[in-house]
Design a protein around this motif. Structure first.
Motif, PDB file in Angstrom:
ATOM      1  N   TYR A 133       1.651  11.828   5.221  1.00  0.00           N
ATOM      2  CA  TYR A 133       2.384  12.474   4.377  1.00  0.00           C
ATOM      3  C   TYR A 133       3.317  13.433   6.021  1.00  0.00           C
TER       4      TYR A 133
ATOM      5  N   CYS B 207      -0.905  14.850  -4.631  1.00  0.00           N
ATOM      6  CA  CYS B 207      -1.371  13.951  -4.022  1.00  0.00           C
ATOM      7  C   CYS B 207      -2.725  14.218  -5.879  1.00  0.00           C
TER       8      CYS B 207
ATOM      9  N   ALA C 197      -3.492   7.923  -5.444  1.00  0.00           N
ATOM     10  CA  ALA C 197      -4.168   6.144  -4.801  1.00  0.00           C
ATOM     11  C   ALA C 197      -5.893   6.620  -5.379  1.00  0.00           C
ATOM     12  N   TYR C 198      -6.157   7.875  -6.049  1.00  0.00           N
ATOM     13  CA  TYR C 198      -7.352   7.973  -6.407  1.00  0.00           C
ATOM     14  C   TYR C 198      -7.456   7.640  -8.587  1.00  0.00           C
TER      15      TYR C 198
ATOM     16  N   ASP D 182       1.240  10.848  -5.753  1.00  0.00           N
ATOM     17  CA  ASP D 182      -0.002   9.555  -5.340  1.00  0.00           C
ATOM     18  C   ASP D 182      -0.745  10.190  -6.029  1.00  0.00           C
TER      19      ASP D 182
ATOM     20  N   SER E  24      -1.798   1.842  -5.597  1.00  0.00           N
ATOM     21  CA  SER E  24      -2.518   1.159  -4.976  1.00  0.00           C
ATOM     22  C   SER E  24      -3.893   0.538  -5.406  1.00  0.00           C
TER      23      SER E  24
ATOM     24  N   ASN F 211      -6.740  13.678  -2.067  1.00  0.00           N
ATOM     25  CA  ASN F 211      -7.554  13.931  -0.493  1.00  0.00           C
ATOM     26  C   ASN F 211      -6.662  15.057   0.186  1.00  0.00           C
TER      27      ASN F 211
ATOM     28  N   ARG G 257      -4.794  -5.672   1.464  1.00  0.00           N
ATOM     29  CA  ARG G 257      -3.481  -5.192   1.051  1.00  0.00           C
ATOM     30  C   ARG G 257      -2.168  -5.062   0.390  1.00  0.00           C
TER      31      ARG G 257
ATOM     32  N   TYR H  64      -3.076  14.487   3.172  1.00  0.00           N
ATOM     33  CA  TYR H  64      -3.351  13.540   4.059  1.00  0.00           C
ATOM     34  C   TYR H  64      -2.386  13.491   5.034  1.00  0.00           C
TER      35      TYR H  64
ATOM     36  N   SER I   8      -5.913  -0.590  -2.978  1.00  0.00           N
ATOM     37  CA  SER I   8      -7.134   0.012  -1.620  1.00  0.00           C
ATOM     38  C   SER I   8      -8.403   0.419  -2.210  1.00  0.00           C
ATOM     39  N   LYS I   9      -8.535   1.412  -2.965  1.00  0.00           N
ATOM     40  CA  LYS I   9      -9.355   2.539  -3.672  1.00  0.00           C
ATOM     41  C   LYS I   9      -9.715   2.319  -4.678  1.00  0.00           C
TER      42      LYS I   9
ATOM     43  N   TYR J 280     -14.268  12.248  -2.697  1.00  0.00           N
ATOM     44  CA  TYR J 280     -14.001  13.422  -2.126  1.00  0.00           C
ATOM     45  C   TYR J 280     -14.575  14.502  -2.169  1.00  0.00           C
TER      46      TYR J 280
ATOM     47  N   GLY K 161       0.460  -0.982   0.354  1.00  0.00           N
ATOM     48  CA  GLY K 161      -0.076  -0.063   0.424  1.00  0.00           C
ATOM     49  C   GLY K 161       0.891   1.418   0.468  1.00  0.00           C
ATOM     50  N   ILE K 162       0.160   2.361  -0.294  1.00  0.00           N
ATOM     51  CA  ILE K 162       1.087   3.607  -0.212  1.00  0.00           C
ATOM     52  C   ILE K 162       1.678   3.755   0.519  1.00  0.00           C
ATOM     53  N   LYS K 163       0.616   3.892   2.220  1.00  0.00           N
ATOM     54  CA  LYS K 163       0.989   4.770   3.769  1.00  0.00           C
ATOM     55  C   LYS K 163       1.895   3.917   3.905  1.00  0.00           C
TER      56      LYS K 163
HETATM   57  N1  PLP Z   1      -2.571   7.767   0.322  1.00  0.00           N
HETATM   58  C1  PLP Z   1      -3.741   9.173   0.039  1.00  0.00           C
HETATM   59  C2  PLP Z   1      -3.715   9.991  -1.066  1.00  0.00           C
HETATM   60  C3  PLP Z   1      -4.756   8.378   0.465  1.00  0.00           C
HETATM   61  O1  PLP Z   1      -6.404   8.981   0.581  1.00  0.00           O
HETATM   62  C4  PLP Z   1      -4.952   6.893   1.017  1.00  0.00           C
HETATM   63  C5  PLP Z   1      -5.719   6.768   2.118  1.00  0.00           C
HETATM   64  O2  PLP Z   1      -7.087   7.212   2.905  1.00  0.00           O
HETATM   65  C6  PLP Z   1      -3.890   6.161   0.615  1.00  0.00           C
HETATM   66  C7  PLP Z   1      -2.121   6.437   0.407  1.00  0.00           C
HETATM   67  C8  PLP Z   1      -3.288   4.923   1.693  1.00  0.00           C
HETATM   68  O3  PLP Z   1      -3.857   4.225   1.061  1.00  0.00           O
HETATM   69  P1  PLP Z   1      -3.110   2.505   1.093  1.00  0.00           P
HETATM   70  O4  PLP Z   1      -3.978   2.030   1.719  1.00  0.00           O
HETATM   71  O5  PLP Z   1      -2.518   2.196  -0.007  1.00  0.00           O
HETATM   72  O6  PLP Z   1      -1.976   2.253   2.092  1.00  0.00           O
END
Ligand code: PLP
Length: 366
Positions: free
Chosen positions: A125, A154, A188-189, A186, A216, A158, A227, A122, A218-219, A304, A98-100
């Motif tokens: 970061y 990003c 992610a979206y 990033d 990722s 987000n 994961r 976010y 994830s979303k 969002y 995942g990104i986080k």
């Molecule tokens: N980056 C952003 C902007 C997010 O909003 C989120 C999750 O809410 C993530 C990363 C986390 O992603 P991951 O689930 O891949 O760790």
């Protein structure tokens, strides 16, 4: 000695704090923490079942995965990008959980320095850069003339929900090169983009020399609980070998089962995945429509919606106490969010419709 940078973190991570308050109330529609709610498509779950079954036979059992990911997963990502005209080489792709976590570890590649972070931001970061000991400077537009080591972008963003245009991203690339910085992008979206805005920084000329992309499932594919993600580190940016070295010493890879499910989500299962994204986007449309007369942005290219409403904590409590709506106070994303709340569309259609009625009343009574 303990890293004293931890003393500089806020006491609690924003989403844990908000989640606790919302869970303590009854009959609240929770549009706060951005977690997905739709189950995995059957075809993706089946890919996981099949992979688990393989693990139970001696001939197909697998131990530690390759540190940068299995070839089948990297090929699925390469094809996923190629389908929209962006060419990435398999050797530039690194599987992640995942990104986080991956972005936080990526910061190890840099000596302590200056990080430019979006405002609002976010929260991960901020925490990751504080822990690393970086000097943080927030931006709301390109800070021309400044030097920096890292720039986090990003898009779609987000919490504001806004996606940057190709021209904006192009300006950031030019700026990064002049500032001597690496862009940590990033994405992610990216799968939510509907406006035609870029989904990858690598759609921008020159980005391969100064940017790294974090993405990722994830979303994109409802993998917040599975994961699986990936990071793209182009050869030209000069960090590919260092990242490979880092992955080999600081990670033992991503599970075979997750990668098989992700391969399916980006390939054979993508039609079903796209339907889930369209479902959330339709929820966003319903919520946005309810905001007629208010000042807001987002919802088009991301799940969002960023609503301007006055003091964000006061409005958070008003929305939860008087309207049964859980949102995220914008101030939790930084000073620029003081007058905003973030609403997400990761809910059922039924809840989106109900929430829209409540939002209409809230806007009307303001
Ligand atoms: N980056 C952003 C902007 C997010 O909003 C989120 C999750 O809410 C993530 C990363 C986390 O992603 P991951 O689930 O891949 O760790």
């Amino acid at each position: 000695m303990i890293n004293t940078q931890y003393n500089k973190l806020k006491k609690q991570y924003l989403f844990s704090e908000i989640g606790k308050i919302i869970r303590s109330r009854h009959d609240v529609i929770d549009l706060s923490v951005g977690d997905v709610t739709l189950p995995l498509p059957t075809v993706v779950a089946d890919a996981g079942r099949k992979a688990a079954d393989e693990m139970s036979h001696v001939r197909s059992f697998r131990g530690y995965p390759p540190e940068s990911g299995y070839d089948f997963f990297k090929k699925a990502i390469k094809d996923y990008y190629a389908a929209r005209g962006t060419q990435i080489c398999e050797s530039e792709i690194f599987a992640s959980d995942g990104i986080k976590s991956d972005m936080s570890v990526f910061l190890n590649l840099f000596s302590r320095g200056k990080a430019l972070l979006p405002s609002p931001s976010y929260p991960a970061y901020i925490d990751a850069n504080i822990i690393r000991g970086n000097e943080i400077e927030f931006y709301d537009k390109i800070p021309y003339g400044k030097k920096a080591d890292i720039i986090i972008i990003c898009s779609p963003d987000n919490p504001t929900g806004r996606a940057m245009s190709a021209d904006e991203l192009s300006e950031w690339v030019t700026f990064a090169k002049k500032a001597g910085a690496v862009i940590l992008f990033d994405a992610a979206y990216e799968a939510f983009v509907r406006s035609g805005a870029p989904r990858s920084i690598f759609e921008i000329d020159g980005a391969r020399e100064c940017a790294v992309e974090f993405c990722s499932l994830s979303k994109t594919a409802g993998f917040t609980g599975i994961r699986c993600g990936y990071t793209i580190v182009p050869r030209e940016c000069g960090l590919n070998d260092l990242w490979r070295r880092t992955k080999s010493c600081l990670s033992n890879g991503v599970s075979y089962i997750s990668q098989r499910m992700a391969e399916c989500a980006l390939g054979a299962g993508y039609k079903d995945i796209a339907e889930n994204i369209a479902y959330y986007s339709a929820n966003a449309d319903i919520l946005c429509e309810a905001l007629n007369g208010a000042e807001w942005q987002g919802g088009v290219d991301s799940p969002y919606i960023w609503l301007k409403c006055g003091d964000s904590y006061r409005e958070f409590y008003k929305l939860i106490d008087m309207y049964g709506l859980g949102v995220t106070p914008g101030i939790g994303f930084g000073e620029e969010g003081r007058e905003y709340v973030r609403i997400n569309s990761f809910c059922s259609r039924e809840n989106a419709v109900l929430a829209a009625e409540r939002l209409k009343r809230y806007i009307f009574c303001k």
